[in-house]
Design a protein around this motif. Structure first.
Motif, PDB file in Angstrom:
ATOM      1  N   LEU A   3      -4.187   2.505 -10.183  1.00 37.66           N
ATOM      2  CA  LEU A   3      -3.495   1.257  -9.842  1.00 37.66           C
ATOM      3  C   LEU A   3      -4.450   0.210  -9.295  1.00 37.66           C
ATOM      4  O   LEU A   3      -4.095  -0.977  -9.218  1.00 37.66           O
ATOM      5  CB  LEU A   3      -2.407   1.528  -8.806  1.00 37.66           C
ATOM      6  CG  LEU A   3      -1.389   2.617  -9.150  1.00 37.66           C
ATOM      7  CD1 LEU A   3      -0.418   2.810  -7.998  1.00 37.66           C
ATOM      8  CD2 LEU A   3      -0.649   2.288 -10.441  1.00 37.66           C
ATOM      9  N   GLY A   4      -5.652   0.629  -8.900  1.00 36.75           N
ATOM     10  CA  GLY A   4      -6.668  -0.330  -8.466  1.00 36.75           C
ATOM     11  C   GLY A   4      -7.060  -1.292  -9.567  1.00 36.75           C
ATOM     12  O   GLY A   4      -7.598  -2.375  -9.280  1.00 36.75           O
ATOM     13  N   TRP A   5      -6.798  -0.909 -10.815  1.00 35.41           N
ATOM     14  CA  TRP A   5      -6.909  -1.830 -11.949  1.00 35.41           C
ATOM     15  C   TRP A   5      -5.512  -2.399 -12.174  1.00 35.41           C
ATOM     16  O   TRP A   5      -4.667  -1.726 -12.765  1.00 35.41           O
ATOM     17  CB  TRP A   5      -7.388  -1.113 -13.209  1.00 35.41           C
ATOM     18  CG  TRP A   5      -8.729  -0.459 -13.105  1.00 35.41           C
ATOM     19  CD1 TRP A   5      -8.999   0.879 -13.025  1.00 35.41           C
ATOM     20  CD2 TRP A   5     -10.009  -1.112 -13.104  1.00 35.41           C
ATOM     21  NE1 TRP A   5     -10.348   1.094 -12.963  1.00 35.41           N
ATOM     22  CE2 TRP A   5     -10.995  -0.112 -13.009  1.00 35.41           C
ATOM     23  CE3 TRP A   5     -10.397  -2.454 -13.173  1.00 35.41           C
ATOM     24  CZ2 TRP A   5     -12.361  -0.409 -12.979  1.00 35.41           C
ATOM     25  CZ3 TRP A   5     -11.753  -2.754 -13.133  1.00 35.41           C
ATOM     26  CH2 TRP A   5     -12.716  -1.732 -13.047  1.00 35.41           C
ATOM     27  N   ILE A  23       0.752   2.579   4.534  1.00 34.50           N
ATOM     28  CA  ILE A  23       0.743   1.255   3.917  1.00 34.50           C
ATOM     29  C   ILE A  23       0.016   0.252   4.802  1.00 34.50           C
ATOM     30  O   ILE A  23      -0.836  -0.525   4.327  1.00 34.50           O
ATOM     31  CB  ILE A  23       2.177   0.801   3.618  1.00 34.50           C
ATOM     32  CG1 ILE A  23       2.782   1.684   2.519  1.00 34.50           C
ATOM     33  CG2 ILE A  23       2.204  -0.673   3.208  1.00 34.50           C
ATOM     34  CD1 ILE A  23       4.274   1.476   2.315  1.00 34.50           C
ATOM     35  N   GLU A  24       0.307   0.253   6.106  1.00 33.08           N
ATOM     36  CA  GLU A  24      -0.337  -0.693   7.017  1.00 33.08           C
ATOM     37  C   GLU A  24      -1.835  -0.429   7.119  1.00 33.08           C
ATOM     38  O   GLU A  24      -2.646  -1.366   7.197  1.00 33.08           O
ATOM     39  CB  GLU A  24       0.316  -0.633   8.394  1.00 33.08           C
ATOM     40  CG  GLU A  24       1.748  -1.136   8.423  1.00 33.08           C
ATOM     41  CD  GLU A  24       1.898  -2.544   7.883  1.00 33.08           C
ATOM     42  OE1 GLU A  24       1.013  -3.382   8.154  1.00 33.08           O
ATOM     43  OE2 GLU A  24       2.910  -2.809   7.176  1.00 33.08           O
ATOM     44  N   ALA A  49       0.075  -0.236  -2.329  1.00 31.24           N
ATOM     45  CA  ALA A  49      -0.058   0.827  -1.335  1.00 31.24           C
ATOM     46  C   ALA A  49       1.169   1.732  -1.336  1.00 31.24           C
ATOM     47  O   ALA A  49       1.054   2.959  -1.229  1.00 31.24           O
ATOM     48  CB  ALA A  49      -0.289   0.224   0.046  1.00 31.24           C
ATOM     49  N   ALA A  50       2.344   1.133  -1.455  1.00 30.77           N
ATOM     50  CA  ALA A  50       3.568   1.927  -1.467  1.00 30.77           C
ATOM     51  C   ALA A  50       3.639   2.820  -2.703  1.00 30.77           C
ATOM     52  O   ALA A  50       3.976   4.015  -2.608  1.00 30.77           O
ATOM     53  CB  ALA A  50       4.788   1.003  -1.413  1.00 30.77           C
ATOM     54  N   CYS A 101       1.010   9.963  -4.909  1.00 28.23           N
ATOM     55  CA  CYS A 101       0.401  11.098  -4.219  1.00 28.23           C
ATOM     56  C   CYS A 101      -0.523  10.607  -3.118  1.00 28.23           C
ATOM     57  O   CYS A 101      -1.522   9.945  -3.407  1.00 28.23           O
ATOM     58  CB  CYS A 101      -0.383  11.994  -5.187  1.00 28.23           C
ATOM     59  SG  CYS A 101      -1.008  13.496  -4.388  1.00 28.23           S
ATOM     60  N   TYR A 102      -0.205  10.937  -1.898  1.00 21.08           N
ATOM     61  CA  TYR A 102      -1.066  10.605  -0.768  1.00 21.08           C
ATOM     62  C   TYR A 102      -1.882  11.851  -0.429  1.00 21.08           C
ATOM     63  O   TYR A 102      -1.336  12.880  -0.050  1.00 21.08           O
ATOM     64  CB  TYR A 102      -0.215  10.175   0.428  1.00 21.08           C
ATOM     65  CG  TYR A 102      -1.009   9.944   1.700  1.00 21.08           C
ATOM     66  CD1 TYR A 102      -2.037   9.007   1.739  1.00 21.08           C
ATOM     67  CD2 TYR A 102      -0.729  10.672   2.853  1.00 21.08           C
ATOM     68  CE1 TYR A 102      -2.765   8.790   2.894  1.00 21.08           C
ATOM     69  CE2 TYR A 102      -1.452  10.459   4.024  1.00 21.08           C
ATOM     70  CZ  TYR A 102      -2.465   9.520   4.035  1.00 21.08           C
ATOM     71  OH  TYR A 102      -3.179   9.303   5.181  1.00 21.08           O
TER      72      TYR A 102
END
Length: 300
Positions: free
Chosen positions: A42-44, A175-176, A201-202, A208-209
């Motif tokens: 998702l960074g792209w 997220i913060e 971030a969400a 997957c965190y």
């Protein structure tokens, strides 16, 4: 950013599974996007991938091992970045991550692709080009470094806070914390899009965190040797893009990369930090497209 898992492909490579997603016409010139430390595909951003696709490219992004929907190597020892920096063997190396990418290219049905890597993804892409040259048509290294400990050395304090800090306890805290990190490393010359980054971030958390996976990646990065001398052997068209205000990997890293690769083009951007400012997307696409076209001409 509205990812559907129905559009996610999965490829078995190098003993693991990599999740990937493509944009554009499969008949167009293929580009593989390689993301950086502890960051999912998702960074792209979707819209950036769509711009690349609209320029005549079939674009694939993927989750590296240990992030997102790809295999998480929980059975391996924990990543110890400081020990890796001092010479202790990490759970895996950048060469393993480059092998993942090389086999993914084949799994996608290509003999070779144009490769674009960001940050640690740039390091992986450099190793991919060096160790699997038949898989790479051109190389674009963004916001990255040669692995030298003299120039372009990553700010270890910032990187450690990003991937090796105490895990957050709740989704909201994650997220913060991500927003805080992005503000520290982002582009001072461009607006910070909090809404877009909050959504990213969400979604990353919901996919997957796994901070332990990021620590293993960080150990692989810090254990990597200096590639400066080896990069003299790169034989494909190479583009180096770097922000002049990058607080994580200074612009000296981009300059050193371009100096190490014969014939490489260096383009730097005032006010750009360690991110992908939306205002620069058209220029990124144009510069990447120029390098891709050169690579295609060399193959003709």
């Amino acid at each position: 950013m509205d990812e559907s898992r129905d559009t996610i492909g999965r490829a078995s490579v190098n003993g693991i599974t990599l999740a990937h997603q493509s944009f554009g016409d499969p008949g167009d010139v293929p580009i593989l996007l390689v993301m950086g430390l502890g960051t999912q595909m998702l960074g792209w951003p979707d819209e950036f991938c769509a711009l690349l696709a609209a320029a005549g490219h079939h674009v694939t992004r993927f989750d590296n091992r240990d992030v997102g929907l790809s295999t998480h190597l929980d059975e391996l020892p924990p990543g110890q970045p400081v020990s890796a920096f001092l010479g202790r063997r990490p759970p895996y190396r950048l060469t393993d991550m480059a092998q993942d990418a090389a086999e993914l290219i084949g799994a996608l049905g290509h003999a070779s692709m144009h490769v674009v890597g960001l940050s640690m993804g740039g390091c992986i892409s450099q190793v991919l080009t060096l160790e699997h040259p038949h898989r790479v048509r051109s190389l674009t290294s963004m916001s990255s470094t040669t692995g030298s400990r003299r120039v372009g050395r990553p700010r270890l304090d910032i990187a450690r806070r990003m991937v090796a800090q105490k895990p957050a306890a709740t989704r909201a805290e994650v997220i913060e914390l991500a927003l805080t990190n992005w503000r520290q490393t982002g582009s001072p010359g461009y607006p910070f899009d909090e809404h877009r980054q909050r959504r990213r971030a969400a979604l990353s958390y919901d996919r997957c965190y796994d901070p332990a996976g990021g620590a293993r990646q960080f150990a692989a990065l810090l254990a990597a040797p200096d590639r400066t001398a080896a990069l003299a052997g790169v034989g494909v068209p190479t583009l180096v893009l770097h922000g002049e205000a990058d607080p994580l990997i200074g612009v000296s890293g981009g300059r050193a990369t371009a100096a190490a690769v014969p014939g490489a083009r260096l383009v730097t951007f005032p006010g750009m930090g360690h991110d992908l400012p939306e205002a620069l997307w058209p220029e990124f696409v144009a510069q990447i497209g120029r390098t891709v076209a050169q690579g295609e001409a060399d193959r003709a």
